[in-house]
Design a protein around this motif. Sequence first.
Motif, PDB file in Angstrom:
ATOM      1  N   ILE A 114     123.707  96.679  56.260  1.00 40.88           N
ATOM      2  CA  ILE A 114     122.469  96.490  55.513  1.00 40.88           C
ATOM      3  C   ILE A 114     121.320  96.206  56.471  1.00 40.88           C
ATOM      4  N   GLU A 115     120.266  96.986  56.346  1.00 41.96           N
ATOM      5  CA  GLU A 115     119.053  96.770  57.126  1.00 41.96           C
ATOM      6  C   GLU A 115     118.148  95.799  56.372  1.00 41.96           C
ATOM      7  N   VAL A 116     117.645  94.796  57.055  1.00 42.63           N
ATOM      8  CA  VAL A 116     116.808  93.779  56.424  1.00 42.63           C
ATOM      9  C   VAL A 116     115.479  94.395  55.993  1.00 42.63           C
ATOM     10  N   CYS A 117     115.168  94.264  54.707  1.00 44.25           N
ATOM     11  CA  CYS A 117     113.899  94.758  54.167  1.00 44.25           C
ATOM     12  C   CYS A 117     113.522  93.836  53.012  1.00 44.25           C
ATOM     13  N   MET A 118     112.914  92.699  53.347  1.00 42.73           N
ATOM     14  CA  MET A 118     112.741  91.608  52.396  1.00 42.73           C
ATOM     15  C   MET A 118     111.839  91.935  51.218  1.00 42.73           C
ATOM     16  N   TYR A 119     110.768  92.700  51.464  1.00 43.08           N
ATOM     17  CA  TYR A 119     109.790  92.884  50.392  1.00 43.08           C
ATOM     18  C   TYR A 119     110.390  93.573  49.171  1.00 43.08           C
ATOM     19  N   GLU A 123     109.493  89.956  43.297  1.00 39.65           N
ATOM     20  CA  GLU A 123     109.029  90.429  42.004  1.00 39.65           C
ATOM     21  C   GLU A 123     107.779  91.305  42.135  1.00 39.65           C
ATOM     22  N   GLN A 124     106.947  91.006  43.125  1.00 36.02           N
ATOM     23  CA  GLN A 124     105.725  91.778  43.324  1.00 36.02           C
ATOM     24  C   GLN A 124     106.038  93.255  43.560  1.00 36.02           C
ATOM     25  N   TYR A 125     107.106  93.539  44.291  1.00 40.76           N
ATOM     26  CA  TYR A 125     107.457  94.932  44.552  1.00 40.76           C
ATOM     27  C   TYR A 125     107.959  95.622  43.291  1.00 40.76           C
ATOM     28  N   ASP A 126     108.672  94.896  42.443  1.00 42.45           N
ATOM     29  CA  ASP A 126     109.099  95.465  41.167  1.00 42.45           C
ATOM     30  C   ASP A 126     107.886  95.861  40.321  1.00 42.45           C
ATOM     31  N   ILE A 127     106.852  95.015  40.341  1.00 40.42           N
ATOM     32  CA  ILE A 127     105.622  95.327  39.612  1.00 40.42           C
ATOM     33  C   ILE A 127     104.948  96.551  40.212  1.00 40.42           C
ATOM     34  N   LYS A 129     106.352  99.078  41.758  1.00 40.65           N
ATOM     35  CA  LYS A 129     107.089 100.278  41.358  1.00 40.65           C
ATOM     36  C   LYS A 129     106.770 100.678  39.918  1.00 40.65           C
ATOM     37  N   ASN A 130     106.656  99.691  39.048  1.00 40.50           N
ATOM     38  CA  ASN A 130     106.328  99.988  37.653  1.00 40.50           C
ATOM     39  C   ASN A 130     104.925 100.575  37.520  1.00 40.50           C
ATOM     40  N   ILE A 131     103.969 100.012  38.258  1.00 41.34           N
ATOM     41  CA  ILE A 131     102.601 100.526  38.212  1.00 41.34           C
ATOM     42  C   ILE A 131     102.538 101.931  38.808  1.00 41.34           C
ATOM     43  N   PHE A 132     103.237 102.150  39.913  1.00 37.84           N
ATOM     44  CA  PHE A 132     103.257 103.488  40.518  1.00 37.84           C
ATOM     45  C   PHE A 132     103.809 104.514  39.533  1.00 37.84           C
ATOM     46  N   SER A 133     104.885 104.151  38.849  1.00 39.39           N
ATOM     47  CA  SER A 133     105.483 105.056  37.876  1.00 39.39           C
ATOM     48  C   SER A 133     104.516 105.350  36.732  1.00 39.39           C
ATOM     49  N   LYS A 134     103.785 104.334  36.300  1.00 39.16           N
ATOM     50  CA  LYS A 134     102.838 104.484  35.192  1.00 39.16           C
ATOM     51  C   LYS A 134     101.682 105.400  35.567  1.00 39.16           C
ATOM     52  N   TYR A 135     101.170 105.274  36.805  1.00 38.81           N
ATOM     53  CA  TYR A 135      99.974 106.004  37.225  1.00 38.81           C
ATOM     54  C   TYR A 135     100.274 107.234  38.076  1.00 38.81           C
ATOM     55  N   GLU A 136     101.545 107.537  38.326  1.00 34.13           N
ATOM     56  CA  GLU A 136     101.915 108.538  39.334  1.00 34.13           C
ATOM     57  C   GLU A 136     101.178 109.860  39.174  1.00 34.13           C
ATOM     58  N   ASN A 137     101.031 110.344  37.957  1.00 26.01           N
ATOM     59  CA  ASN A 137     100.399 111.650  37.743  1.00 26.01           C
ATOM     60  C   ASN A 137      98.886 111.621  37.925  1.00 26.01           C
ATOM     61  N   ASP A 138      98.320 110.417  38.084  1.00 24.21           N
ATOM     62  CA  ASP A 138      96.867 110.288  38.211  1.00 24.21           C
ATOM     63  C   ASP A 138      96.449 109.750  39.584  1.00 24.21           C
ATOM     64  N   ILE A 139      97.409 109.547  40.481  1.00 21.75           N
ATOM     65  CA  ILE A 139      97.103 108.959  41.792  1.00 21.75           C
ATOM     66  C   ILE A 139      96.390 109.995  42.675  1.00 21.75           C
ATOM     67  N   GLU A 239      97.840  92.275  47.298  1.00 22.38           N
ATOM     68  CA  GLU A 239      97.728  91.498  48.542  1.00 22.38           C
ATOM     69  C   GLU A 239      99.106  91.016  48.981  1.00 22.38           C
ATOM     70  N   ARG A 240      99.255  90.801  50.272  1.00 22.13           N
ATOM     71  CA  ARG A 240     100.487  90.260  50.862  1.00 22.13           C
ATOM     72  C   ARG A 240     101.725  90.968  50.306  1.00 22.13           C
ATOM     73  N   ILE A 241     101.717  92.295  50.326  1.00 23.88           N
ATOM     74  CA  ILE A 241     102.826  93.059  49.769  1.00 23.88           C
ATOM     75  C   ILE A 241     104.078  92.933  50.630  1.00 23.88           C
ATOM     76  N   PHE A 242     103.910  92.620  51.900  1.00 29.46           N
ATOM     77  CA  PHE A 242     105.064  92.516  52.793  1.00 29.46           C
ATOM     78  C   PHE A 242     105.482  91.051  52.968  1.00 29.46           C
ATOM     79  N   SER A 243     105.285  90.486  54.134  1.00 27.15           N
ATOM     80  CA  SER A 243     105.750  89.125  54.393  1.00 27.15           C
ATOM     81  C   SER A 243     104.845  88.108  53.707  1.00 27.15           C
TER      82      SER A 243
END
Length: 307
Positions: A114-119, A123-127, A129-139, A239-243
């Motif tokens: 397993i490669e460490v990938c904390m983000y 929960e922010q990343y789950d949100i 992904k949901n927003i990306f899926s919702k807006y994907e066709n309009d990005i 903001e602060r999507i990573f660490s």
Amino acid sequence: MQTITIIGYGNHVIKNILPAISRCNAINVEYIIVRDKERFKECPDYNLMRELNGDFVISSDWVYIATPISTHFSYARKMLMLGKNVICEKPITESYNNSKLLDNLAKESGLKLIEVCMYLYHEQYDILKNIFSKYENDIKNIRCSFSIPHLSPDNIRYKKELFGGALLDVGYYPLSLISDLCGRPINISYKKFFDREVDIFGYAIFEYKSFYALCEWGIGKLYSNFIEIQTENDLIYFERIFSKPHTFETTITITNREGVQTIIVEQDDHFVNFLEDCLGECVNKNIDFLNKNKILTEIYKDIDLYI
């Protein structure tokens, strides 16, 4: 109670890994393996330390590798050969071929790599992904950035022989996120800038059918840590999507003609989430790390992508 052995005792282990393990419900450290035990006589964890070539048996099923990237392949291979599941700091290696060899070895042995990938575990990343899926066709475009100020001159990130540089360290974050979030692009173009014999900052453009994503990274720049999604009508900023500290509340802002909407994301301990998942159910949200590793290492080695 699960036990884990850690290889390495740098700042990341001291400031992040050990405190996170202490916050876990049922994980203990069996050993901390170092090259020279005598260097750490004054350390509070000295009683856990063993020398790398010492005569001892690791009984824990899991090993966490937190050493310079140049050592990842040899340590991971050795631990897999000993029958241990391996968690390795990112990237697992600087070479896709070496990473693939380790992945094959783990699968053939029925072990986890397993490669460490904390983000991925916040929960922010789950949100996101949901927003990306919702807006994907309009990005229209995405901008993702992670940069930090200069570090002390003797930091390993400035050492070419240890595979230092900005790309494999901070560049990993935006490149892996766009790869995970958006999938395989049609094309990638990139540019790296060098100083002190290592790459120091750079950018990459991921081209998709209906939008593009700009990844930026660097050492020796003002701190940045965000992803921004632009659609026809909305600008969505994380903001602060990573660490981020486990006590940190993050915000998501959505700006459009109607004004600014702010979404508060509560505290979430993504480091603990990651560790407890690895040593528990082991869902492994980074199961496709090889796809990310291929893009990262081919940019690192200046190999033409998608050939």
